[in-house]
Each structure stands twice: as C-alpha cells, then as structure tokens.
Design a protein around this motif. Structure first.
Motif, PDB file in Angstrom:
ATOM      1  N   ASP A  10       0.852  -1.186   0.000  1.00 57.09           N
ATOM      2  CA  ASP A  10       0.000   0.000   0.000  1.00 57.09           C
ATOM      3  C   ASP A  10       0.887   1.235   0.000  1.00 57.09           C
ATOM      4  N   GLY A  12       1.203   4.944   0.533  1.00 55.54           N
ATOM      5  CA  GLY A  12       0.501   6.036   1.194  1.00 55.54           C
ATOM      6  C   GLY A  12       0.961   7.383   0.675  1.00 55.54           C
ATOM      7  N   SER A  27      -7.397   6.944   2.383  1.00 50.60           N
ATOM      8  CA  SER A  27      -6.566   6.040   3.184  1.00 50.60           C
ATOM      9  C   SER A  27      -7.333   5.343   4.287  1.00 50.60           C
ATOM     10  N   CYS A  34      -1.194   9.754   6.063  1.00 54.13           N
ATOM     11  CA  CYS A  34      -1.542   9.711   4.642  1.00 54.13           C
ATOM     12  C   CYS A  34      -3.036   9.945   4.458  1.00 54.13           C
ATOM     13  N   ARG A  37      -4.225   6.307  -0.507  1.00 55.39           N
ATOM     14  CA  ARG A  37      -3.333   5.176  -0.768  1.00 55.39           C
ATOM     15  C   ARG A  37      -3.621   4.600  -2.138  1.00 55.39           C
TER      16      ARG A  37
END
Length: 61
Positions: A10, A12, A27, A34, A37
């Motif tokens: 993932d 971010g 996110s 973040c 994502r």
C-alpha cells in the motif's frame, strides 16, 4: 481497510483535498499521516497515474 500484505504494497500519499478516484483511494485507517493510498500488487501497477500522484504528493511536501 487493511494495510499491506504479503502480496500487496500500500503506497501512502498525502494529498489532502484531492477527491479519491480510480486507483487513488481514501486512506481510511491505513495511516494517519496519509490521506490517500494506492494498492500495488506488481511492478506493472506503477503506471502513469501512480507516477502522477507520486509527483503531486512530492510537490505538496
């Protein structure tokens, strides 16, 4: 939403104010630092859209 797994990374990004769309997701609880994502499962997932959002997040930092 879950975080990275053994088969997914993932990515971010901090893009506050940007509406999530396509690969660019909110996110959620992924990471408080973040706002968005992008889920990556292989190197080919890093396409022009991902590169654009990486560059945009870098410019905003």
């Amino acid at each position: 939403m879950s975080s990275s797994t053994a088969t997914r990374l993932d990515l971010g990004l901090n893009l506050k104010g940007v509406e999530p769309s396509g690969k660019l997701e909110a996110s959620g609880s992924f990471n408080a630092m973040c706002s968005h994502r992008i889920r990556l499962t292989c190197a080919t997932d890093i396409d022009d859209h991902v590169k654009h959002w990486l560059a945009e997040a870098y410019k905003r930092s």
